[in-house]
Design a protein around this motif. Structure first.
Motif, short mmCIF file in Angstrom:
data_model
loop_
_atom_site.label_atom_id
_atom_site.label_comp_id
_atom_site.label_asym_id
_atom_site.label_seq_id
_atom_site.Cartn_x
_atom_site.Cartn_y
_atom_site.Cartn_z
N TRP A 9 3.82 -6.62 9.71
CA TRP A 9 4.46 -5.94 8.59
C TRP A 9 4.54 -4.44 8.90
CZ3 TRP A 9 6.68 -8.66 4.75
CH2 TRP A 9 6.27 -9.98 4.55
N HIS A 10 5.78 -3.91 8.91
CA HIS A 10 6.00 -2.50 9.22
C HIS A 10 6.40 -1.74 7.96
CE1 HIS A 10 6.12 -2.58 13.74
NE2 HIS A 10 6.32 -3.88 13.50
N LEU A 11 5.81 -0.56 7.78
CA LEU A 11 6.28 0.33 6.72
C LEU A 11 7.74 0.63 6.97
CD1 LEU A 11 5.19 2.16 4.30
CD2 LEU A 11 5.22 4.00 5.98
N SER A 12 8.61 0.37 5.99
CA SER A 12 10.04 0.53 6.20
C SER A 12 10.75 0.64 4.87
CB SER A 12 10.58 -0.68 6.98
OG SER A 12 11.86 -0.43 7.50
N ALA A 13 11.55 1.67 4.72
CA ALA A 13 12.29 1.87 3.47
C ALA A 13 13.21 0.68 3.21
CB ALA A 13 13.10 3.15 3.54
N ILE B 10 -1.10 -11.37 5.33
CA ILE B 10 -0.97 -10.01 4.80
C ILE B 10 -2.20 -9.21 5.25
CG2 ILE B 10 -0.56 -8.61 2.77
CD1 ILE B 10 1.55 -10.77 3.21
N PRO B 11 -2.05 -8.29 6.19
CA PRO B 11 -3.21 -7.53 6.68
C PRO B 11 -3.74 -6.58 5.60
CG PRO B 11 -1.18 -6.67 7.61
CD PRO B 11 -0.80 -7.92 6.88
N PRO B 12 -5.01 -6.22 5.68
CA PRO B 12 -5.62 -5.36 4.65
C PRO B 12 -4.91 -4.04 4.43
CG PRO B 12 -7.32 -6.35 6.03
CD PRO B 12 -6.00 -6.69 6.67
N HIS B 13 -4.35 -3.43 5.50
CA HIS B 13 -3.74 -2.11 5.33
C HIS B 13 -2.44 -2.15 4.53
CE1 HIS B 13 -1.35 -3.43 8.87
NE2 HIS B 13 -0.42 -2.63 8.38
N VAL B 14 -1.89 -3.35 4.30
CA VAL B 14 -0.66 -3.49 3.51
C VAL B 14 -0.97 -3.74 2.04
CG1 VAL B 14 1.43 -4.90 3.22
CG2 VAL B 14 0.66 -4.28 5.51
N ALA C 181 0.82 -1.21 0.00
CA ALA C 181 0.00 0.00 0.00
C ALA C 181 0.85 1.26 0.00
CB ALA C 181 -0.92 -0.01 1.22
N HIS C 182 0.32 2.30 -0.61
CA HIS C 182 0.99 3.60 -0.74
C HIS C 182 2.24 3.54 -1.61
CE1 HIS C 182 -1.77 4.92 2.36
NE2 HIS C 182 -1.28 4.05 3.21
#
Length: 482
Positions: free
Chosen positions: A65-69, A89-93, A51-52
């Motif tokens: 799962w963490h947002l991470s460069a 895999i959660p929905p927000h990912v 996502a994003h």
């Protein structure tokens, strides 16, 4: 050509999400598709491009799962191989589609380069056209702008100022920035900052909405709609600068519908839910711009991601940008929390310990470890990343002005984000890392001299304008031109 696992998966995912058939897949089908494109690196890490249009890393401790460069080192990227994800895999990912086309604009601060003259002059024209409105018709109405402006300033002036501040990616401005100096006569006190930079807090959507909602609740609908229209005009002007564009577009998405359908918020005024109504109108592809209001934790993660990308130059110098970003976060937390206590900290508690505990849950295990080591161990090599004597460490010195401005903006935005998340007061003198980045810019002229614009009014008596003419007792001394 060398294999780059991260580049290959990113390209594949972008093509997949852009395919019209993506929107027809069920949520389970989308999650399966992204799971099949998981990457594994030699250190055992697992990565998803989700996502994003950004990367996520699987935390080996908490299993999230963490947002991470992603890593920058060529050897790591070449060694990455597809490895279907076994973790859920959660929905927000999972990419929804619109989030992949979000224009992130620029992470540069407003110190090198200045805001273009064509923008500042159009904003000046708005002030000239609206400054004469009555304070009875356009009051500040007891909101936070009363602390910023003199008592005779109208809500129209505050609407322009508030729009500028809310749309700014990182409101760290050159002390001579025309976009700020044109508001000088309206301010009640000096802006926070030092000899070179005005370190301003992130703009508040609540305050901006409050100007409009107060008029609507009072029954002055025409005045309320005029303020909303002024915000839209200001945002339209600002969006020409990529440092304003993402949030300016989001604000336009929330406000412009009112200009053709003025009754839209009438249902929300009695219940005090106008802010919620505005946010509900933000188009899906612009929603990331509203994260500071809707999810401060995710906003912090995205800001730290931006900071990591601004540190790409360190990869060629033998340092991994991800761990450097964690070290710089530690430098700022250490520098700020040593001087103040968060409002929520229990009596006698360590401010640093409280902030660290709060931030831990928003970092993946690798960044968490680097953050902890840099903060707790003075002998750790990551301390070499910390500013020394108010200047950046040699390994961080940017190669050019654009890189320095991006580092300044991303570092300041990250500082504001973690302060917002933890309730820590924003330091008036800036954060250590962003302040050090300024030293790479202050000796380079970044403005366009040109003809000096006419003042908004003629001041006949120095006493009339207060701090603008104070040279001996002002908290901030007059600034030399850059």
């Amino acid at each position: 050509m060398r294999w780059d696992g991260f580049g290959a998966i990113e390209s594949d995912m972008r093509a997949l999400v852009a395919d019209p058939r993506w929107s027809l897949l069920t949520p389970l089908g989308r999650a399966h598709a992204i799971a099949q494109r998981c990457l594994a690196t030699p250190d055992g890490s697992h990565w998803l491009f989700g996502a994003h249009a950004r990367w996520y890393r699987l935390d080996r401790v908490d299993g999230r799962w963490h947002l991470s460069a992603p890593p920058s080192h060529p050897v790591v990227r070449e060694a990455a191989r597809p490895h279907p994800a076994r973790a859920p895999i959660p929905p927000h990912v999972v990419p929804a589609g619109p989030d992949f086309v979000f224009d992130r604009g620029s992470t540069q601060g407003f110190v090198g380069p200045d805001v273009p003259r064509e923008i500042t002059e159009r904003v000046r024209a708005l002030l000239l056209a609206h400054r004469g409105l009555s304070t009875d018709d356009y009051p500040l109405a007891g909101g936070p702008y009363e602390e910023v402006f003199a008592p005779d300033v109208t809500g129209a002036v505050a609407a322009v100022w508030g729009t500028v501040m809310w749309c700014a990616y990182a409101p760290a401005f050159d002390g001579n920035e025309v976009l700020l100096s044109m508001f000088g006569e309206f301010l009640a006190r000096p802006l926070p900052g030092d000899d070179w930079v005005r370190w301003l807090p992130m703009g508040s959507l609540d305050a901006l909405v409050g100007l409009y909602a107060e008029r609507m609740a009072f029954g002055a609908h025409e005045a309320g709609l005029r303020l909303a229209g002024l915000m839209a005009e200001t945002a339209t002007i600002l969006r020409a600068d990529p440092r304003f564009r993402p949030r300016a577009d989001a604000l336009l998405g929330m406000v412009e519908p009112l200009l053709s359908r003025p009754w839209l918020d009438l249902h929300a005024v009695p219940s005090g839910t106008v802010r919620r109504a505005w946010l509900s109108r933000c188009p899906p592809h612009l929603a990331p711009a509203t994260l500071p209001e809707t999810s401060p934790g995710d906003h912090f993660r995205h800001s730290l991601y931006d900071l990591t990308e601004a540190l790409t130059v360190t990869a060629s110098r033998g340092w991994e940008p991800r761990t450097v970003a964690a070290a710089l976060l530690a430098a700022d937390v250490s520098g700020v929390c040593g001087a103040t206590e968060p409002a929520w900290a229990p009596p006698g508690a360590s401010a640093t310990a409280q902030v660290v505990t709060w931030l831990y849950g928003w970092l993946d295990d690798e960044l968490r470890q680097a953050f902890y080591l840099a903060l707790s161990d003075p002998a750790n090599p990551l301390r070499a990343c910390w500013p020394r004597g108010g200047r950046l460490a040699p390994l961080l010195v940017p190669p050019d002005r654009a890189t320095a401005a991006a580092l300044l903006g991303a570092a300041y935005a990250t500082g504001l984000a973690w302060c917002r998340l933890t309730g820590t007061p924003v330091p008036a003198s800036g954060f250590p890392v962003a302040s050090a980045a300024v030293q790479s810019l202050i000796h380079q002229r970044d403005d366009d001299p040109g003809p000096a614009p006419a003042p908004l009014r003629t001041v006949r008596d120095p006493e009339e304008s207060g701090w603008l003419f104070e040279t001996q007792n002002s908290d901030i001394s007059p600034l030399p031109p850059l």
